[in-house]
Design an enzyme around this catalytic site. Structure first.
Site, PDB file in Angstrom:
ATOM      1  N   GLU A 221      -5.730  -3.735   1.559  1.00 24.64           N
ATOM      2  CA  GLU A 221      -5.449  -4.425   3.092  1.00 24.64           C
ATOM      3  C   GLU A 221      -6.751  -5.696   2.940  1.00 24.64           C
ATOM      4  OE1 GLU A 221      -4.977  -1.469   3.153  1.00 24.64           O
ATOM      5  OE2 GLU A 221      -3.225  -0.703   4.602  1.00 24.64           O
TER       6      GLU A 221
ATOM      7  N   TRP B  41     -15.966  18.291  13.463  1.00 23.88           N
ATOM      8  CA  TRP B  41     -15.578  17.640  12.370  1.00 23.88           C
ATOM      9  C   TRP B  41     -16.409  17.814  11.189  1.00 23.88           C
ATOM     10  CZ3 TRP B  41     -14.049  11.264  13.391  1.00 23.88           C
ATOM     11  CH2 TRP B  41     -12.392  11.504  14.700  1.00 23.88           C
TER      12      TRP B  41
ATOM     13  N   LYS C 264     -10.990  19.998  11.240  1.00 21.81           N
ATOM     14  CA  LYS C 264     -11.277  19.428  13.298  1.00 21.81           C
ATOM     15  C   LYS C 264     -11.324  20.394  13.091  1.00 21.81           C
ATOM     16  CE  LYS C 264      -9.217  15.722  14.328  1.00 21.81           C
ATOM     17  NZ  LYS C 264      -8.076  15.077  13.713  1.00 21.81           N
TER      18      LYS C 264
ATOM     19  N   THR D 282       1.264  -1.116  -0.007  1.00 16.56           N
ATOM     20  CA  THR D 282      -0.205  -0.107  -0.046  1.00 16.56           C
ATOM     21  C   THR D 282       0.827   1.157   0.377  1.00 16.56           C
ATOM     22  OG1 THR D 282       0.274   0.205   2.450  1.00 16.56           O
ATOM     23  CG2 THR D 282      -1.360  -1.398   1.532  1.00 16.56           C
TER      24      THR D 282
END
Ligand code: AMP
Length: 543
Positions: free
Chosen positions: A328, A441, A436, A185
């Protein structure tokens, strides 16, 4: 008491056996790197894969050895995969879009013994060859006539190399948990991480994928997504498993080239990242082309904009399956496939569901947690760290001691998401990309998705920029479609009323291009670096 059924290891090469026996004549059509189209079928792919297996053994490649491939999607790459798998060696797909230093690091880390490369990447390999001590031999995926003069160690044209072996060979059999393939990755921090798939995980993933990317032997599938991007999302296992024909695009992934393949070969299903579809849709807009044969497209790798789903559906009659996953996870995790309760939805309500990354297939479990690891509710509103587990999810990285799993065996995906009460997950951000603002958020992806719905916008990215009062505020970065002009007010006006007021970008900048990663995602780190010194008008006002 144990079950009394047969021990039949789930081995990847059994898939090509099955395809050759049941669907031997189904076509595998490729755009060759040399130029012309190439036609073969599953029976021939298997025959040549057996020869590759035998030839690899003659070169001393054995169970557990890594064979790197630096190649586009073509029949040669496909048959090499099955040949490598059939002796228990490990295919290691290397992403050629990585920086040369990363490629060197990855090949050395994996300790690849041999490399199979397309003509395209010979110059790249020549530049780094002296830094690759483990590579004993280079196979150039071409024939003698197209073989370039090269300084590469023990380089040989694939067709000549292959001609030295007959197909009188029997696949090896071994434990289904044996490593089958590797893919690194492209981590944005630290070194790339090696994911090691097993035969069992690849075969199970192939079954799992069929739950939502429903293809049959009557389909013709074009995986535009490369083999080096998480196994072409498993389609080179899934298609032969059910006898669907394959069209492989080689090196040409632009809108016109993809369109040519879709129409010429009556492709019914395809899979790629949004950037590829963007190029195709722009091509169609310019030329007035239609997609009469295409039935469904799998779009993932990064968030699929709502406008893209709508255009495919309403203008071209193509069903979009929005998928989320990662290297993954082999890679499929969720898809926006419609559950029964949503089957009759239409219009905007339908798009609301399809835009989500969707629900899991059997074989993946997910949860969202807060930073302390506490499980959060599935209310469609609460954001949390998205964690997954399943038989095709990584448990560890190659030669890396990091403990990846929590106490319940879940892997932290690094994504932030909500999950609604129907089990539909929606990614709001990568955990490091979330903005943020004043302790709350803001989802950059939500705002980006809306912005690309503006008819003049080709691509949009939202990043957090430093702000004296709020810590960070969103900045909207826009690439306009060719020949278009627009103003900041026009962009903000388009977003108004569609998102919470405090999510509205504090500024808009127009750029000619947005940087992408090696797997086609918006490269937020580079973009943030580009705008580190950017002073928002609201920041000046607040000081
Ligand atoms: P890769 O391993 O290169 O495929 O990258 C996996 C990451 O891509 C995920 O962890 C997500 O951050 C992102 N990703 C993949 N599919 C989607 C999607 N449909 N929407 C948003 N992000 C996605």
């Amino acid at each position: 008491m144990l079950g009394l059924m047969q021990d039949w290891p789930l081995l990847c090469h059994r898939i090509i056996d099955h395809a050759a026996i049941n669907y031997g004549q189904r076509p595998v059509i490729s755009r060759s790197i040399e130029g012309p189209m190439h036609h073969t079928n599953y029976a021939e792919v298997r025959t040549r894969a057996l020869r590759i297996a035998k030839r690899l053994e003659r070169d001393g490649i054995k169970l557990g050895d890594r064979v790197a491939t630096l190649a586009w999607n073509t029949w040669r790459h496909l048959e090499s995969w099955y040949g490598i798998l059939g002796i228990g060696a490990i295919y290691h797909t290397v992403n050629p879009r990585l920086f040369p230093e990363q490629i060197v690091w990855i090949i050395n880390h994996a300790q690849d013994r041999m490399i199979m490369t397309d003509l395209t990447f010979v110059p790249l390999l020549e530049k780094i060859a002296d830094k690759l001590p483990t590579i004993e031999r280079t196979i150039v995926l071409t024939d003698g006539a197209h073989m370039p003069a090269t300084t590469l160690r023990n380089a040989v044209p694939y067709e000549d190399w292959l001609a030295e072996a007959d197909g009188d060979f029997a696949w090896k059999s071994f434990d289904e948990n044996t490593a089958a393939g590797m893919c690194y990755t492209s981590g944005t921090t630290g070194h790339p991480k090696g994911v090691v798939y097993s035969h069992r995980s690849n075969v199970l993933h192939s079954f799992m994928a069929l739950q939502s990317f429903r293809i049959t032997s009557r389909d013709t599938t074009l995986p535009v997504v490369p083999l080096f991007h998480a196994n072409a999302w498993g389609l080179v296992f899934t298609s032969p498993m059910i006898g669907g024909a394959l069209v492989l695009p080689g090196a040409r992934l632009d809108g016109a080239s993809v369109y040519e393949l879709l129409t010429e070969y009556k492709v019914t299903c395809s899979a790629a990242v949004p950037t590829i579809w963007l190029m195709l849709l722009q091509h169609l807009e310019k030329t007035g082309g239609r997609l009469p044969d295409l039935r469904q497209v799998l779009i993932g790798g990064s968030a699929c904009p709502r406008a893209m789903i709508k255009t495919f559906q309403d203008k071209y009659g193509v069903d979009v399956i929005h998928g989320w996953g990662m290297t993954e996870m082999s890679p499929l995790g969720t898809t926006s496939d419609l559950k029964a309760e949503f089957a009759s939805l239409q219009g905007e309500a339908l798009l609301d569901v399809k835009q989500k990354q969707g629900h899991t297939q059997f074989g993946v479990e997910m949860k969202i947690t807060d930073d302390a690891g506490r499980t959060l509710p599935w209310d469609g509103k609460t954001f949390g760290r998205l964690k997954v587990r399943g038989p095709a999810v990584a448990g560890a990285y190659y030669r890396d001691e990091t403990d990846l799993l929590d106490e319940d065996g879940f892997f932290d995906t690094g994504d932030v998401a909500t999950i609604d009460r129907h089990g539909y997950m929606q990614i709001t951000d990568r955990s490091k990309d979330v903005i943020k603002s004043g302790g709350e958020w803001i989802s950059s992806i939500d705002v980006e998705n809306l912005a690309v719905g503006h008819p003049k916008v080709a691509e949009a990215a939202v990043i957090g920029v430093a702000h004296p009062k709020w810590a960070e505020r969103p900045l909207l970065v826009v690439v306009l479609k060719e020949g278009q002009t627009a103003t900041k007010e026009e962009m903000l006006g388009f977003l108004e009323g569609k998102i919470a007021k405090w999510w509205m970008p504090d500024d808009v900048v127009f750029v000619t291009a947005i940087p992408h990663t090696a797997t086609g995602k918006i490269q937020k780190t580079t973009l943030r670096e580009q705008f580190t010194d950017y002073v928002l008008p609201t920041a000046v006002a607040a000081e």
